[in-house]
Design an enzyme around this catalytic site. Structure first.
Site, PDB file in Angstrom:
ATOM      1  N   GLU A   1       0.799  -1.224   0.000  1.00 49.64           N
ATOM      2  CA  GLU A   1       0.000   0.000   0.000  1.00 49.64           C
ATOM      3  C   GLU A   1       0.829   1.271   0.000  1.00 49.64           C
ATOM      4  O   GLU A   1       0.436   2.279  -0.594  1.00 49.64           O
ATOM      5  CB  GLU A   1      -0.977   0.001   1.175  1.00 49.64           C
ATOM      6  CG  GLU A   1      -2.215  -0.865   0.954  1.00 49.64           C
ATOM      7  CD  GLU A   1      -1.949  -2.350   1.138  1.00 49.64           C
ATOM      8  OE1 GLU A   1      -0.889  -2.707   1.688  1.00 49.64           O
ATOM      9  OE2 GLU A   1      -2.798  -3.167   0.726  1.00 49.64           O
TER      10      GLU A   1
ATOM     11  N   HIS B   1     -10.566  -6.041   9.387  1.00 42.91           N
ATOM     12  CA  HIS B   1     -11.064  -5.774   8.035  1.00 42.91           C
ATOM     13  C   HIS B   1     -12.445  -5.121   8.023  1.00 42.91           C
ATOM     14  O   HIS B   1     -13.140  -5.144   7.011  1.00 42.91           O
ATOM     15  CB  HIS B   1     -11.147  -7.086   7.233  1.00 42.91           C
ATOM     16  CG  HIS B   1      -9.845  -7.528   6.654  1.00 42.91           C
ATOM     17  ND1 HIS B   1      -8.728  -7.729   7.411  1.00 42.91           N
ATOM     18  CD2 HIS B   1      -9.483  -7.782   5.367  1.00 42.91           C
ATOM     19  CE1 HIS B   1      -7.732  -8.114   6.619  1.00 42.91           C
ATOM     20  NE2 HIS B   1      -8.161  -8.148   5.375  1.00 42.91           N
TER      21      HIS B   1
END
Lengths: 324, 324
Positions: free
Chosen positions: B60, B129
């Site tokens: 990321e 998540h």
């Protein structure tokens, strides 16, 4: 190279040295705030690199950025003004020592989070590749930055996408006060490039001509489509990491050894021995640098502070009716 | 007017902007061959090619960092984070780089970057998540944060974000991709930093955004059966936050509930509540109520997860409380 080009390299290195010495004084007087990281000892690195770059090549570096800024063509007056936090500074007094940039000179900063500019450099190169421009992005960072994740993500992406980047690791032997022997899995940083499938080279960073020639070769190959390459430049900083460095991690003898073989003295000797320049000519260049710095300090001191009503300028490109 | 899903709205916005401007491109994990993990970019690779629909490594910091660099160099990247939760791996690049670069270098660099990130709980993905950390990102001046609650705004805000010269975090909610709604025909944009009254009412002001917009609509339908007339103000943008329509509504209802999916502490509801008290204290007839996620890392177990998440019934209960 013409004689004038040789002299210009000398002048730039001396100008960086004077700039940094003066900055240290101004810091001690309290005129410069924040952190101040001096480039003294490392002048040949950016001077050599920038002498080899072409206009279309982008340059991006870390927080030890004054020398790179000068070599990239930023006016010394505006650099000094930035150090003093003035509106006339290269970053309008909003960035300070660690955040100098001038997009018109293809110099993209001056980045103070260790390694964070490495993926950004990959992105600059990505844009050039997508737009089919032949510029190479030169990304400089210290050897300490090769231990952080951003480095690994950034160089991996650059190779995976074959981006035109020259990664330049300025190995000045200490990440703040910690040497690679304590902080890095491998003591030769160049080995890290092998893990990412990149051609890797090293060069003596105290020899400006060696740096320049090496970088010129690397840029030529990358421009021809070699993909990213890695260059480790071995150098040394004569002063502390920043102005608040107790320097407990190295001996005076070690520092002395490097100073005695410093980049400016070495180049000075080279120019006179090779009869490229006379002592007199080099003394003239030193005087010229002194005068430039004197004028830069005057310019910076006389420059206006940013006005209060500019506090919110440039948070966004697009004005906001509802406030920030 | 066509009736489409949130997913189709986002997909259409991306497609139309890529057709309109060759500098717009998409990058992220599985955006290409896979077609997007939520199928938002299905068919894009075949149409636009691999240069403009770029599958990235699972890295990321490299995704956001290189997108920032490409944006600085004149491209208009739309970087997709597979989920909002992965933004933490790119936190430095979002808040320390994207949000700072324009200001810190005195306005000379622009970062026209859109980061798409689906967040939210309710899919049994457990604590790492399932988060809704929207308020966290809205904390930073220099970043714009939008989070649409209807297909019309999803399409219009994304198109506006892509055309904006500022870095924008575009927050989606993974549980409402199938939500349907009318969208205008042809090209249109939705202004960034403008709240909107999505349903008019006279009794209570219900301030909300994103997934809680459809929840609030359901709650308002139920409450209408009991004679309570709810006005729904959809913030749409968290930064800049447009309090105008909220205050205007509050001045005629004198009662407010704020509904968000994220945690209550230091959240969007806290900010909106404080601003109502600051800007319209004389109009307060009842303590303002906040509906939010319970203060717990979201559990995997379906029942426990739903227990922790704000429900339509919670909104109904809060509205009745302020109407007492």
């Amino acid at each position: 190279m013409e004689k004038q080009d040789y002299l210009e390299l000398y002048h730039q290195m001396v100008l960086i040295r004077r700039l940094e010495e003066t900055a240290a004084e101004l810091y001690q007087k309290g005129d410069i705030g924040g952190f101040l990281h001096l480039y003294i000892g490392q002048e040949a690195v950016s001077t050599g690199i920038l002498a080899a770059r072409q206009e279309q090549d982008r340059v991006i570096t870390a927080y030890r950025d004054h020398g790179v800024a000068l070599n990239a063509g930023l006016p010394v007056n505006l650099i000094m003004a930035e150090l003093l936090g003035k509106e006339t500074g290269v970053s309008k007094g909003r960035g300070g020592s660690m955040h100098m940039a001038d997009v018109s000179k293809n110099f993209w900063g001056g980045h103070a989070i260790v390694g964070a500019h490495i993926p950004i450099a990959a992105g600059l190169a990505l844009a050039d590749k997508m737009e089919k421009r032949d510029g190479v992005t030169i990304c400089m960072f210290g050897e300490g930055a090769t231990n952080i994740g951003y480095f690994h993500e950034g160089v991996n992406l650059a190779k995976a996408w074959e981006l035109p980047v020259l990664w330049v690791c300025e190995n000045n032997h200490y990440g703040m006060g910690t040497p690679p022997s304590k902080a890095s899995a491998v003591s030769e940083i160049i080995q890290k490039a092998c893990g990412y499938g990149m051609p890797a080279y090293d060069v003596d960073g105290m020899d400006v001509m060696a740096v320049k020639n090496m970088v010129a070769d690397r840029l030529a190959e990358i421009r021809k489509g070699s993909g990213p390459q890695f260059l480790e430049v071995l150098t040394y900083r004569f002063r502390g990491h920043s102005m608040g460095d107790p320097e407990r991690y190295r001996t005076k003898e070690e520092v002395k050894k490097f100073i005695e073989n410093g980049p400016i003295d070495r180049y000075h000797k080279f120019l006179t021995e090779q009869k490229i320049a006379s002592e007199k000519e080099l003394t003239e260049l030193q005087k010229k640098a002194d005068k430039q710095i004197e004028e830069a300090v005057k310019f910076a001191e006389e420059s206006p502070e940013p006005a209060d009503d500019t506090l919110f300028d440039n948070i966004y490109v697009e004005d906001l009716e509802g406030g920030a | 007017m066509a009736i489409i899903t949130m997913r189709e709205a986002i997909s259409q916005a991306l497609w139309e902007e890529m057709e309109r401007d060759p500098k717009v491109f998409i990058m992220g994990e599985e955006v290409g061959v896979w077609g997007g993990t939520y199928a938002v970019t299905k068919g894009f690779l075949d149409h636009f090619g691999a240069e403009r629909v770029r599958d990235t490594p699972i890295a990321e910091a490299a995704i956001i960092g290189s997108a920032i660099g490409a944006a600085m160099a004149g491209m208009r990247p739309v970087a997709e984070l597979m989920t909002m939760n992965f933004a933490f791996s790119a936190m430095d690049h979002i808040v320390n780089q994207a949000a700072k670069i324009h200001y810190m270098f005195g306005g000379q660099m622009k970062v026209p970057l859109v980061i798409r990130a689906p967040g939210g709980g309710g899919r049994q993905l457990a604590a790492t998540h399932s988060q809704t950390p929207d308020a966290l990102f809205a904390h930073f001046p220099g970043l714009k944060v939008v989070a649409p609650g209807t297909p019309e705004d999803a399409k219009g805000l994304l198109k506006a974000a892509i055309r904006s010269d500022d870095p924008i975090l575009y927050i989606e909610n993974a549980t409402v991709y199938q939500q349907r709604g009318e969208v205008p025909d042809g090209d249109y944009t939705t202004p960034i930093g403008k709240s909107k009254v999505q349903r008019e009412g006279k009794d209570v002001t219900l301030v909300t955004y994103s997934k809680m917009v459809p929840y609030s609509m359901k709650a308002a339908d139920e409450l209408a059966k009991e004679g309570i007339d709810v006005e729904i103000v959809d913030l749409r943008s968290l930064r800049p936050l447009d309090m105008g329509p909220v205050i205007e509504s509050f001045k005629h209802t004198n009662r407010a509930v704020i509904a968000e999916e994220g945690w209550k502490s230091f959240g969007v509801g806290a900010e909106v509540t404080a601003r109502i008290y600051e800007e319209a204290f004389d109009y307060v007839d009842a303590p303002i109520q906040r509906v939010a996620q319970k203060e717990v890392p979201l559990p995997y177990n379906r029942h426990l997860e739903q227990l922790a998440l704000p429900q339509v019934e919670d909104i109904i209960k809060a509205v009745k409380e302020v109407m007492r």
